[in-house]
Write an enzyme that holds these catalytic residues in place. Structure first.
Site, PDB file in Angstrom:
ATOM      1  N   ASN A  23     -15.116 -25.552  18.727  1.00 17.66           N
ATOM      2  CA  ASN A  23     -13.933 -24.830  18.246  1.00 17.66           C
ATOM      3  C   ASN A  23     -12.747 -25.780  18.291  1.00 17.66           C
ATOM      4  O   ASN A  23     -12.667 -26.636  19.169  1.00 17.66           O
ATOM      5  CB  ASN A  23     -13.658 -23.646  19.186  1.00 17.66           C
ATOM      6  CG  ASN A  23     -12.417 -22.860  18.800  1.00 17.66           C
ATOM      7  OD1 ASN A  23     -12.205 -22.545  17.617  1.00 17.66           O
ATOM      8  ND2 ASN A  23     -11.580 -22.537  19.772  1.00 17.66           N
TER       9      ASN A  23
ATOM     10  N   HIS B 182      -8.723 -25.759  18.844  1.00 22.74           N
ATOM     11  CA  HIS B 182      -7.695 -24.873  19.402  1.00 22.74           C
ATOM     12  C   HIS B 182      -6.375 -25.635  19.479  1.00 22.74           C
ATOM     13  O   HIS B 182      -6.342 -26.764  19.977  1.00 22.74           O
ATOM     14  CB  HIS B 182      -8.123 -24.402  20.797  1.00 22.74           C
ATOM     15  CG  HIS B 182      -7.140 -23.476  21.423  1.00 22.74           C
ATOM     16  ND1 HIS B 182      -7.023 -22.153  21.053  1.00 22.74           N
ATOM     17  CD2 HIS B 182      -6.193 -23.673  22.377  1.00 22.74           C
ATOM     18  CE1 HIS B 182      -6.056 -21.585  21.756  1.00 22.74           C
ATOM     19  NE2 HIS B 182      -5.529 -22.493  22.573  1.00 22.74           N
TER      20      HIS B 182
ATOM     21  N   ASP C 278     -11.766 -19.912  24.765  1.00 19.67           N
ATOM     22  CA  ASP C 278     -11.046 -21.195  24.778  1.00 19.67           C
ATOM     23  C   ASP C 278     -11.239 -21.926  26.106  1.00 19.67           C
ATOM     24  O   ASP C 278     -10.392 -22.730  26.510  1.00 19.67           O
ATOM     25  CB  ASP C 278      -9.542 -21.001  24.504  1.00 19.67           C
ATOM     26  CG  ASP C 278      -9.285 -20.395  23.127  1.00 19.67           C
ATOM     27  OD1 ASP C 278     -10.053 -20.676  22.198  1.00 19.67           O
ATOM     28  OD2 ASP C 278      -8.303 -19.636  22.998  1.00 19.67           O
TER      29      ASP C 278
HETATM   30  C1  GRF Z   1      -5.559 -24.169  13.412  1.00 19.67           C
HETATM   31  O1  GRF Z   1      -4.301 -24.366  13.978  1.00 19.67           O
HETATM   32  C2  GRF Z   1      -6.624 -24.189  14.475  1.00 19.67           C
HETATM   33  O2  GRF Z   1      -6.338 -25.067  15.519  1.00 19.67           O
HETATM   34  C3  GRF Z   1      -6.594 -22.770  14.979  1.00 19.67           C
HETATM   35  O3  GRF Z   1      -6.375 -21.993  13.841  1.00 19.67           O
HETATM   36  C4  GRF Z   1      -5.708 -22.759  12.854  1.00 19.67           C
HETATM   37  C5  GRF Z   1      -6.552 -22.722  11.623  1.00 19.67           C
HETATM   38  O4  GRF Z   1      -5.897 -23.297  10.528  1.00 19.67           O
HETATM   39  N1  GRF Z   1      -7.792 -22.442  15.703  1.00 19.67           N
HETATM   40  P1  GRF Z   1      -6.691 -23.526   9.159  1.00 19.67           P
HETATM   41  O5  GRF Z   1      -7.186 -22.158   8.710  1.00 19.67           O
HETATM   42  O6  GRF Z   1      -7.795 -24.479   9.430  1.00 19.67           O
HETATM   43  O7  GRF Z   1      -5.669 -24.070   8.198  1.00 19.67           O
END
Ligand code: GRF
Length: 220
Positions: free
Chosen positions: A109, A111, A147
């Site tokens: 994931n 984050h 997370d």
């Molecule tokens: C990113 O900031 C990621 O870290 C978080 O959600 C957001 C997703 O953005 N988990 P995107 O849809 O990839 O533009």
């Protein structure tokens, strides 16, 4: 050698998915993107995937009696796709700890915080409110703890005077787009693994801290 088969789950615009597609197309990421799934029919990620010729599916949470039923169907689809690895790229649902178990060690994931700081939502706002000098993003193995899985790598940025939530999020995003493909590349090259429950192993050596993104590369 056959290429790593990767499935992606995303709920939103999909810029991290786009970064994976771009890295693959540039020959920098030896993966096949086999499936993109979402819980939101209008997710930009689905459009991006469709445009790139990647099969997609949507599961509407409202169509399931329980969260667990949703997750069972979700992972059934992922199993069926033959994916080796699952990437959560802005997937905004908490997954059932039991249902995800068979995927521990092959699910990552991204984050937007320097974990273990700021699990959950509104990470940029929380970093600003805390007066932090630094912010960042983490890629971690997914475990039952939200997370909370072992962190593989981080990208760190400075918080500038006058930064607001949006500016900070935008500036970090460009680093996320380097971080996620770089970690996935280590997996695709069979250099990275998880020694359960929580030890990240790189090139056969247990790590005692996250890799850092510097100039687009992961370093100690
Ligand atoms: C990113 O900031 C990621 O870290 C978080 O959600 C957001 C997703 O953005 N988990 P995107 O849809 O990839 O533009």
């Amino acid at each position: 050698m056959s290429r790593l088969r990767v499935a992606v789950l995303a709920s939103g615009r999909g810029s991290n998915l786009q970064a994976l597609i771009a890295a693959r197309d540039a020959g920098e990421l030896p993966i096949d993107l086999v499936l993109v799934g979402s819980d939101k029919a209008k997710a930009g990620a689905l459009q991006l995937a469709g445009d790139a010729g990647i099969p997609t599916f949507v599961l509407d949470p409202k169509a399931f009696a329980s969260r667990r039923d949703f997750d069972v169907e979700l992972f059934r689809r992922l199993d069926e796709s033959g994916a080796d690895v699952l990437v959560l790229a802005g997937f905004m649902r908490i997954l059932d700890g039991e249902v995800l178990k068979p995927w521990v060690g092959r699910m990552i994931n991204i984050h937007p915080s320097l974990l273990p700081k700021y699990r959950g939502l509104h990470t940029h706002r929380r970093a600003l409110e805390a007066g932090d000098a630094e912010h960042g993003a983490s890629v971690h193995y997914v475990t039952a703890e939200l997370d909370g899985g072992p962190v593989i790598a981080q990208a760190l940025i400075g918080i500038r005077p006058g930064d607001d939530e949006l500016q900070l999020a935008q500036r970090l995003l460009t680093f996320e787009h380097q971080l996620l493909p770089a970690v996935l590349r280590l997996i695709a090259e069979s250099r990275l693994s998880l020694l359960p429950p929580d030890v990240v192993v790189l090139d056969g050596n247990p790590r005692n801290g996250p890799l850092q993104l510097r100039n687009g590369h992961l370093v100690d």
